[in-house]
Design a protein around this motif. Structure first.
Motif, PDB file in Angstrom:
ATOM      1  N   GLN A 181       0.807  -1.219   0.000  1.00 23.20           N
ATOM      2  CA  GLN A 181       0.000   0.000   0.000  1.00 23.20           C
ATOM      3  C   GLN A 181       0.840   1.269   0.000  1.00 23.20           C
ATOM      4  OE1 GLN A 181      -3.205   0.028   2.843  1.00 23.20           O
ATOM      5  NE2 GLN A 181      -3.952  -1.975   2.174  1.00 23.20           N
ATOM      6  N   GLU A 182       1.885   1.325   0.807  1.00 21.43           N
ATOM      7  CA  GLU A 182       2.723   2.533   0.845  1.00 21.43           C
ATOM      8  C   GLU A 182       3.473   2.721  -0.474  1.00 21.43           C
ATOM      9  OE1 GLU A 182       4.047   6.088   1.599  1.00 21.43           O
ATOM     10  OE2 GLU A 182       2.526   5.071   2.783  1.00 21.43           O
ATOM     11  N   ALA A 183       3.959   1.623  -1.060  1.00 23.66           N
ATOM     12  CA  ALA A 183       4.635   1.721  -2.364  1.00 23.66           C
ATOM     13  C   ALA A 183       3.657   2.227  -3.424  1.00 23.66           C
ATOM     14  CB  ALA A 183       5.214   0.367  -2.762  1.00 23.66           C
ATOM     15  N   ALA A 184       2.407   1.794  -3.366  1.00 27.34           N
ATOM     16  CA  ALA A 184       1.399   2.250  -4.323  1.00 27.34           C
ATOM     17  C   ALA A 184       1.098   3.732  -4.133  1.00 27.34           C
ATOM     18  CB  ALA A 184       0.129   1.419  -4.176  1.00 27.34           C
ATOM     19  N   ARG A 185       1.061   4.182  -2.874  1.00 27.65           N
ATOM     20  CA  ARG A 185       0.833   5.609  -2.612  1.00 27.65           C
ATOM     21  C   ARG A 185       2.005   6.451  -3.135  1.00 27.65           C
ATOM     22  NH1 ARG A 185      -1.506   3.426   2.175  1.00 27.65           N
ATOM     23  NH2 ARG A 185      -3.722   3.917   2.222  1.00 27.65           N
ATOM     24  N   GLU A 186       3.214   5.964  -2.942  1.00 25.65           N
ATOM     25  CA  GLU A 186       4.399   6.683  -3.446  1.00 25.65           C
ATOM     26  C   GLU A 186       4.353   6.782  -4.974  1.00 25.65           C
ATOM     27  OE1 GLU A 186       7.506   8.933  -4.039  1.00 25.65           O
ATOM     28  OE2 GLU A 186       6.609   8.597  -2.077  1.00 25.65           O
ATOM     29  N   LEU A 187       3.930   5.725  -5.636  1.00 22.69           N
ATOM     30  CA  LEU A 187       3.788   5.764  -7.095  1.00 22.69           C
ATOM     31  C   LEU A 187       2.786   6.835  -7.498  1.00 22.69           C
ATOM     32  CD1 LEU A 187       4.102   4.757 -10.021  1.00 22.69           C
ATOM     33  CD2 LEU A 187       2.371   3.025  -9.499  1.00 22.69           C
ATOM     34  N   LEU A 188       1.644   6.893  -6.842  1.00 18.40           N
ATOM     35  CA  LEU A 188       0.637   7.907  -7.169  1.00 18.40           C
ATOM     36  C   LEU A 188       1.182   9.314  -6.970  1.00 18.40           C
ATOM     37  CD1 LEU A 188      -2.579   6.282  -5.651  1.00 18.40           C
ATOM     38  CD2 LEU A 188      -1.962   6.472  -8.076  1.00 18.40           C
ATOM     39  N   ARG A 189       1.927   9.527  -5.884  1.00 25.08           N
ATOM     40  CA  ARG A 189       2.528  10.847  -5.656  1.00 25.08           C
ATOM     41  C   ARG A 189       3.519  11.193  -6.779  1.00 25.08           C
ATOM     42  NH1 ARG A 189       2.075   9.122  -0.104  1.00 25.08           N
ATOM     43  NH2 ARG A 189       4.149   8.204  -0.112  1.00 25.08           N
ATOM     44  N   ALA A 190       4.344  10.222  -7.167  1.00 21.35           N
ATOM     45  CA  ALA A 190       5.319  10.457  -8.249  1.00 21.35           C
ATOM     46  C   ALA A 190       4.606  10.778  -9.564  1.00 21.35           C
ATOM     47  CB  ALA A 190       6.226   9.236  -8.421  1.00 21.35           C
TER      48      ALA A 190
END
Length: 186
Positions: free
Chosen positions: A60-69
């Motif tokens: 989940q955190e990796a997916a959130r970081e992708l969305l931010r990027a």
């Protein structure tokens, strides 16, 4: 005379190493387009579950970081960077939003013991709204055992949607790769 021999050997090494490490092939570099959904017809597939909450906690955190990027216009890593079928390894190294499209960059590797022909039609992108995206041309790449080729796709994905890459190369069963998870809005 021996200088010519060394130069010829270096040329042959350069040509052969390019073929074994990666094929400069335009076949798996395509722009995908949304396919029209028939009105009043049941969809032949389920809408993929690509919400952040459906992911294991470690992703989940990796997916959130992708969305931010992606929102900043930067490159990010997909939720699931690599999958394997019986004959192929599909690696997506980078996703980036550019001018209303998501660019997908990675590579496809033949992990079998035989030559494999990989048509662009083996790849289908589907978003969390159920829209299917396909490439328009019938290009393909033939890979020897252990050989790789770049995979560069672009898709007009609306913001806020998740994205799934499905690779189907019969007779192998399809493999699915979650690229982007969407945040559910309260």
């Amino acid at each position: 005379m021996w200088i010519w021999g060394v130069l010829a050997a270096l040329l042959l090494i350069a040509l052969s190493s390019r073929g074994s490490f990666g094929v400069a092939n335009e076949a798996l570099r395509q722009r995908f387009a949304a396919q029209p959904t028939p009105v009043g017809v049941d969809l032949p597939f389920d809408v993929p579950h690509l919400e952040l909450e459906s992911l294991p906690p470690r992703l989940q955190e990796a997916a959130r970081e992708l969305l931010r990027a992606l929102n900043r216009g930067e490159a990010g890593r997909p939720v699931e960077p690599a999958v394997e079928s019986a004959r192929l390894r599909i690696e997506v190294r980078e996703l980036r939003r550019v001018a209303g499209e998501v660019q997908i960059r990675g590579q496809v590797t033949n992990i079998s013991r035989r030559e494999v022909q990989v048509p662009i039609s083996a790849f289908e992108l589907r978003d969390s709204a159920g829209v299917s995206y396909l490439a328009g041309e019938g290009a393909s790449s033939t890979l020897r055992p252990g050989q790789s080729t770049p995979l560069e796709l672009s898709v007009p994905l609306p913001p806020g949607r998740g994205l799934l890459l499905t690779t189907t190369l019969p007779p192998d069963p399809p493999v699915e790769q979650r690229l982007i998870a969407a945040e559910t809005k309260p």
